[in-house]
Design an enzyme around this catalytic site. Structure first.
Site, mmCIF file in Angstrom:
data_model
loop_
_atom_site.group_PDB
_atom_site.id
_atom_site.type_symbol
_atom_site.label_atom_id
_atom_site.label_comp_id
_atom_site.label_asym_id
_atom_site.label_seq_id
_atom_site.Cartn_x
_atom_site.Cartn_y
_atom_site.Cartn_z
ATOM 1 N N HIS A 123 -26.699 64.220 11.081
ATOM 2 C CA HIS A 123 -27.534 65.427 11.006
ATOM 3 C C HIS A 123 -27.146 66.288 12.220
ATOM 4 C CE1 HIS A 123 -31.298 67.759 11.340
ATOM 5 N NE2 HIS A 123 -31.569 67.408 10.100
ATOM 6 N N ASP A 200 -30.354 57.162 15.250
ATOM 7 C CA ASP A 200 -31.302 58.123 14.684
ATOM 8 C C ASP A 200 -31.924 57.476 13.446
ATOM 9 O OD1 ASP A 200 -32.579 60.089 13.243
ATOM 10 O OD2 ASP A 200 -30.789 61.328 12.951
ATOM 11 N N GLN A 203 -34.390 58.614 8.728
ATOM 12 C CA GLN A 203 -34.379 58.309 7.289
ATOM 13 C C GLN A 203 -34.502 56.815 7.031
ATOM 14 O OE1 GLN A 203 -34.682 60.689 5.254
ATOM 15 N NE2 GLN A 203 -34.027 62.433 6.483
ATOM 16 N N LYS A 226 -41.652 62.372 8.764
ATOM 17 C CA LYS A 226 -40.940 61.767 7.633
ATOM 18 C C LYS A 226 -41.537 60.415 7.266
ATOM 19 C CE LYS A 226 -36.591 63.927 8.988
ATOM 20 N NZ LYS A 226 -36.333 65.089 8.140
ATOM 21 N N CYS A 364 -28.707 70.318 6.807
ATOM 22 C CA CYS A 364 -28.419 70.229 8.243
ATOM 23 C C CYS A 364 -27.295 69.235 8.521
ATOM 24 C CB CYS A 364 -29.662 69.853 9.046
ATOM 25 S SG CYS A 364 -30.948 71.096 8.936
#
Lengths: 406, 148
Positions: A123, A200, A203, A226, A364
């Site tokens: 991202h 990261d 997700q 999220k 993104c």
């Protein structure tokens, strides 16, 4: 271990709405998840009855608010299986978490010529902070390539990680492709050369149990919104020794032990990195979101979402002109696709009028679009409230798109 | 379904699939347009002789609305004076954004099909990008025009 879909759906007020007279099919949880009632209730009751500033007042409300704020920190610690509460820093979101590491750890410990390795499926939030540091400090940014399926090219990654590598920063799950990255393998490569690892987890955390000690990572970030939590709150996990060694990033109240005009002593972590009044209610809401998903349980969530991915991949795969972008064998919750002869924004507009919310664009992740030679994709992503009927609605919507563009 | 057909009218679908004047023009003024939201990209080429648009073409990649808009625009402005083209853009912009547009002379002709766009606010920029780009080319401003 099965998941009570009807009950879960009833928890999400937003899902009860109609769009253009049609039942809402929400397939954009990867961009931001809808909020279940327990999270909304927690925010409301906190603001109504328990709200005050934290870490300051001697009065009951402030102590209560502080307690609730710190309870949420403890919930996040347990959620990530971190060793201690002090390793959990509240930030605005994953983006701020990565910027904090780049600006604090990066500026303090990276020298010109030192290398940071990221993957080609990051991202923008895990690209741009390192480019900024490159331009400021002369570090070198190396990009680990991906295969045609959207997997990390492990052999190429291994050859990129060498003695100059100081940090490897990768997604746990790629937001535009859905690929689950092999974090353990990458950590093993990094450890061989003494490099640190940042992951990261935006997700990943809504879809799988994450254990930062088992993964053996140095830094792990995610965004609350999220994970069915509020916007404006996120988490930076960092090993305690790193937080102790890292200089503060932002200065202000709450991050100090004592201040005179001659000299300021900083507080210990995590307070050292939480300057100013934090998003107290956001932290409380995030705690409620964690309680919510843990009550459902990741065994049930993983099994349900795996079924959904298999079903959706199979049904979409039967549409001739549809190409799925990202065909890794290890995927989670995201299906990016294109339709021959139809631009993703036209897909998005037509599906919208059918009550189906998907994302259309570059997500993104423009380098991913370039890698697969597409300007944009349409992306359906799943949350715990989605079922096979949502996939059926999507397929029917795509059939309409194809009718219009026939 | 019927409201979708207001946006995706046959003329628009036809021009998006078979864009007219879809080519570069040697020695022409050019400008580039980019809609970062959609990723739409368009390059408009325009040749003005004695104040008249003698030739106009475009290249690029984008959604059906932006492609059809560029294609219909080239048909509409070819042979017109540059100031007439600018005037047409004003009318066109209005038809994409307002429902009280007056076009007593019927100047818009085929461009009237874009009136459906006003029901889709996020798509208005798709329709107007080629026109902004045309005006930039007429103004000798080749730097990329952005809608954001």
């Amino acid at each position: 271990m099965t998941l009570d879909l009807a009950r879960i759906r009833a928890d999400f007020p937003a899902l009860g709405q109609d769009m253009y007279g049609k039942h809402l099919t929400f397939l954009d949880s990867a961009a931001s998840a809808q909020k279940p009632r327990p999270v909304l209730d927690a925010l409301r009751s906190f603001y109504e009855f328990e709200y005050a500033n934290v870490h300051r007042g001697v009065y009951w409300l402030s102590q209560r608010a502080t307690e609730r704020y710190e309870q949420s920190r403890a919930k996040v610690r347990a959620f990530l299986n971190a060793a201690r509460d002090e390793e959990i820093v509240f930030v605005r979101g994953a983006t701020e978490g990565i910027n904090l590491v780049a600006q604090s750890w990066g500026r303090a410990f990276l020298q010109p010529g030192d290398e940071v390795v990221i993957s080609a499926m990051e991202h923008h939030s895990n690209i741009v902070p390192w480019q900024m540091l490159r331009d400021e400090r002369g570090i070198v940014l190396r990009i680990a390539p991906i295969t045609d399926d959207g997997d990390l090219d492990l052999a190429a990654t291994a050859s990129l990680i060498g003695p100059r590598t100081k940090l490897v920063a990768i997604a746990h799950v790629a937001n535009a492709l859905g690929t689950i990255l092999p974090v353990r393998e990458v950590v093993a490569m990094a450890r061989k050369v003494g490099a640190k690892v940042l992951v990261d987890g935006c997700q990943a955390v809504p879809h799988m149990a994450v254990d930062v000690r088992d993964l053996d990572v140095d830094f792990y970030v995610f965004s609350g919104h999220k994970l069915y939590g509020p916007t404006g709150i996120g988490i930076l996990y960092a090993r305690h020794e790193h937080l102790v060694a890292m200089p503060p990033w932002q200065g202000g109240g709450d991050m100090i032990r004592s201040v005179t005009f001659e000299k300021t002593e900083y507080a210990d972590p995590p307070a050292k990195f939480e300057a100013g009044t934090p998003h107290i209610a956001g932290a409380v809401g995030l705690g409620a979101a964690i309680d919510y998903v843990q009550a459902i349980g990741f065994d049930a969530i993983v099994a349900h979402e795996r079924d959904l991915m298999t079903y959706a991949t199979e049904r979409l795969g039967r549409i001739n002109s549809l190409r799925i972008i990202g065909t890794s064998k290890t995927k989670s919750s995201v299906i990016s696709f294109t339709l021959a002869g139809v631009h993703p924004h036209d897909i998005g507009t037509i599906l919208d009028r059918e009550g189906i919310a998907i994302r259309a664009g570059h997500h993104c992740a423009q380098p991913v679009m370039d890698r697969f030679e597409v300007a944009a994709t349409a992306r359906a992503s799943f949350g715990i409230h989605n079922g096979r009927d949502d996939v059926d609605a999507l397929v029917a919507g795509i059939t309409k798109v194809l009718e219009i563009f026939a | 379904m019927s409201d979708l057909r207001d946006l995706y009218q046959e003329v628009i679908l036809d021009h998006s699939k078979r864009p007219r004047n879809f080519h570069a023009i040697d020695g022409a003024e050019l400008a580039k347009g980019h809609n970062p939201l959609c990723g739409d990209r368009v390059t408009v080429f325009v040749k003005v002789v004695d104040g008249v648009i003698a030739d106009v073409g475009f290249q690029g990649d984008g959604c059906a609305i932006s492609k059809a808009s560029a294609s219909l625009m080239t048909e509409a402005v070819k042979g017109k004076r540059a100031d007439e083209a600018r005037h047409l853009f004003t009318l066109f912009h209005d038809v994409c954004t307002r429902d009280d547009v007056e076009d007593p002379e019927g100047e818009l002709e085929k461009l009237e099909v874009f009136s459906g766009v006003r029901e889709y606010p996020v798509r208005v920029k798709c329709a107007t990008l080629p026109w902004h780009t045309l005006v930039a080319a007429l103004d000798h401003k080749p730097d990329t025009i952005k809608t954001e």
